[in-house]
Design an enzyme around this catalytic site. Structure first.
Site, PDB file in Angstrom:
ATOM      1  N   GLY A 108       0.830  -1.204   0.000  1.00  0.00           N
ATOM      2  CA  GLY A 108       0.000   0.000   0.000  1.00  0.00           C
ATOM      3  C   GLY A 108       0.861   1.249   0.000  1.00  0.00           C
ATOM      4  O   GLY A 108       1.891   1.303   0.660  1.00  0.00           O
TER       5      GLY A 108
ATOM      6  N   ASP B  69       0.834   1.111   9.083  1.00  0.00           N
ATOM      7  CA  ASP B  69       0.408   0.244  10.190  1.00  0.00           C
ATOM      8  C   ASP B  69       1.447   0.181  11.318  1.00  0.00           C
ATOM      9  O   ASP B  69       1.111  -0.213  12.438  1.00  0.00           O
ATOM     10  CB  ASP B  69       0.150  -1.179   9.682  1.00  0.00           C
ATOM     11  CG  ASP B  69      -0.859  -1.224   8.550  1.00  0.00           C
ATOM     12  OD1 ASP B  69      -1.687  -0.301   8.466  1.00  0.00           O
ATOM     13  OD2 ASP B  69      -0.817  -2.172   7.740  1.00  0.00           O
TER      14      ASP B  69
ATOM     15  N   GLU C 296      -9.511  -1.200  12.667  1.00  0.00           N
ATOM     16  CA  GLU C 296     -10.251  -2.110  11.775  1.00  0.00           C
ATOM     17  C   GLU C 296     -10.088  -3.571  12.178  1.00  0.00           C
ATOM     18  O   GLU C 296     -10.960  -4.397  11.884  1.00  0.00           O
ATOM     19  CB  GLU C 296      -9.798  -1.911  10.324  1.00  0.00           C
ATOM     20  CG  GLU C 296      -8.321  -2.223  10.098  1.00  0.00           C
ATOM     21  CD  GLU C 296      -7.850  -2.001   8.672  1.00  0.00           C
ATOM     22  OE1 GLU C 296      -8.672  -1.639   7.818  1.00  0.00           O
ATOM     23  OE2 GLU C 296      -6.649  -2.195   8.424  1.00  0.00           O
TER      24      GLU C 296
HETATM   25  O1  F6P Z   1      -1.183  -1.973   5.127  1.00  0.00           O
HETATM   26  C1  F6P Z   1      -1.704  -0.715   4.862  1.00  0.00           C
HETATM   27  C2  F6P Z   1      -3.216  -0.756   4.779  1.00  0.00           C
HETATM   28  O2  F6P Z   1      -3.683   0.555   4.540  1.00  0.00           O
HETATM   29  C3  F6P Z   1      -3.905  -1.367   5.977  1.00  0.00           C
HETATM   30  O3  F6P Z   1      -3.970  -0.498   7.084  1.00  0.00           O
HETATM   31  C4  F6P Z   1      -5.230  -1.736   5.384  1.00  0.00           C
HETATM   32  O4  F6P Z   1      -5.828  -2.799   6.094  1.00  0.00           O
HETATM   33  C5  F6P Z   1      -4.875  -2.151   3.981  1.00  0.00           C
HETATM   34  O5  F6P Z   1      -3.616  -1.568   3.682  1.00  0.00           O
HETATM   35  C6  F6P Z   1      -5.877  -1.732   2.937  1.00  0.00           C
HETATM   36  O6  F6P Z   1      -5.495  -2.271   1.708  1.00  0.00           O
HETATM   37  P1  F6P Z   1      -6.107  -1.810   0.307  1.00  0.00           P
HETATM   38  O7  F6P Z   1      -5.407  -0.543  -0.111  1.00  0.00           O
HETATM   39  O8  F6P Z   1      -5.819  -2.949  -0.603  1.00  0.00           O
HETATM   40  O9  F6P Z   1      -7.569  -1.561   0.510  1.00  0.00           O
END
Ligand code: F6P
Length: 368
Positions: free
Chosen positions: A15, A143, A238
């Protein structure tokens, strides 16, 4: 001293988060100005390594990007050289394309690869190591859940956004005498919720590391009302879940290194609390706003220091390590140490205890 490095590759995986461009800028400038090393940028994370999409990165390419969010190289949290989907009938089939990736790197003359990523991207890097392409990792993720470092870059910027959201929600909570639930990201670690909750003065903080009980959460809020505080802010990670219950999953992404996408606890909590309490409740999901926008000054500096150190470590002959922050110093740690397990909040640690001391509930016990 290892053989002289002439050309290094760099990719940004997983991400996106604020500070990625600061790291890229530092790598390219340090390599060119201090060591005369060429840098090749690999596009869209491991996808570019698999599909052979790479381009030279000159100092002029990284001018003016220090304060820009996202990554000029693009990123992906799906692509894995060891598990590349191939077209076929019926169920998707997967192939190991790691050897092809190493050949692509070699064709471009890469002596070393810098992987800027979180635990998914660095775990892949750890699996790639020992096959002729040395690796240096740079710890990235909002995170903040990577072991072997005190901090990942990107976390501070996300924390700033989440804290501002808590501050802003106070306005409506107080004016309407409501319970406002804020859902923040963090996957299986509660760092964003915990620190934004402390910084913003959240009344209840729910994190994956401390399973909660709804009656305790409701009692904490009710008790505030008896004291004349006729509103409450709940900050929920979450990944938080009730005792004996499951995390709320928003979706699954089939080809991803981590297919589970968490999300939905905020709405669920607001709904449940509405039933336990005779009060109006609302949920706000902060989502990807936490990953967007300009990096904080702290992340720009940390990202710069990580990028500079990654090149210096490579030149000094360090291999298959991750740069890391220990106290105030940038050091290196073995890559396998960084990905062995997630760094999660200590439920008995100083931060949780400090929050409890100022009256914050974690929903795990009856109010004092
Ligand atoms: O690891 C970073 C993060 O933003 C997490 O906090 C979250 O659960 C996940 O990536 C969301 O992923 P995506 O961008 O695939 O929705």
């Amino acid at each position: 001293m290892a053989d002289r490095l002439r050309r290094i590759g760099v990719l940004t995986g997983g991400g996106d988060c604020p500070g990625l461009n600061a790291v890229l800028r530092a790598i390219v400038k340090t390599a060119a100005f201090d060591h005369g090393i060429d840098v090749v940028g690999i596009e869209d994370g491991y996808a570019g390594l698999i599909q052979d999409r790479m381009r030279p990165l000159e100092p002029s390419d990284v001018g003016g990007i220090l304060a820009r969010g996202g990554t000029i190289l693009g990123s992906s949290n799906r692509d894995n050289p060891f598990r590349v989907p191939v077209d076929g009938e019926g169920d998707p089939a997967y192939r190991d394309r790691s050897t092809q990736c190493l050949k692509n790197a070699s064709r471009h003359g890469l002596d070393l690869l810098i992987v800027i990523g979180g635990d998914g991207s660095l775990s892949i890097a750890n699996d790639l190591k020992g096959r002729g392409l040395p690796i240096i990792g740079v710890p990235k993720t909002i995170d903040n859940d990577l072991a072997a470092t005190d901090l990942t870059f990107g976390f501070d910027s996300a924390l700033e956004v989440a804290t501002e959201a808590v501050d802003r929600l106070h306005t409506t909570a107080m004016s309407h005498h409501r319970v406002m639930v804020l859902e923040v990201m963090g996957r299986y670690a509660g760092w964003i919720a915990l620190e934004a909750g402390i910084a913003g003065g959240g009344d209840v903080i729910l994190i994956p590391e401390i399973p909660f009980e709804l009656p305790h959460v409701a009692a904490a809020i009710r008790e505030r009302w008896f004291r004349g505080r006729t509103f409450a802010i709940v900050v929920g990670a979450e990944g938080a879940a009730p005792v004996g219950g499951d995390r709320v999953v928003a979706s699954t992404v089939a080809d991803s290194t981590d297919p589970i996408r968490l999300g939905g606890i905020g709405t669920w909590l607001a709904d449940q609390l509405g039933k336990h309490l005779d009060m109006e409740t609302r949920a706000t999901v902060l989502g990807h706003l936490q990953r967007g926008g300009v990096p904080t000054a702290f992340d720009r500096i940390l990202g710069t220091r990580y990028g500079v150190h990654a090149v210096q470590a490579a030149v000094a002959g360090e291999r298959d390590v991750m740069v890391c922050l220990r106290g105030r110093n940038i050091e290196t740690a073995p890559l396998e140490e960084a990905v062995r397990e997630l760094r999660r909040v200590d439920p008995q640690g100083a931060l949780v205890n400090a929050a409890r001391s100022v009256g914050t509930s974690f929903g795990d016990r009856a109010p004092r």
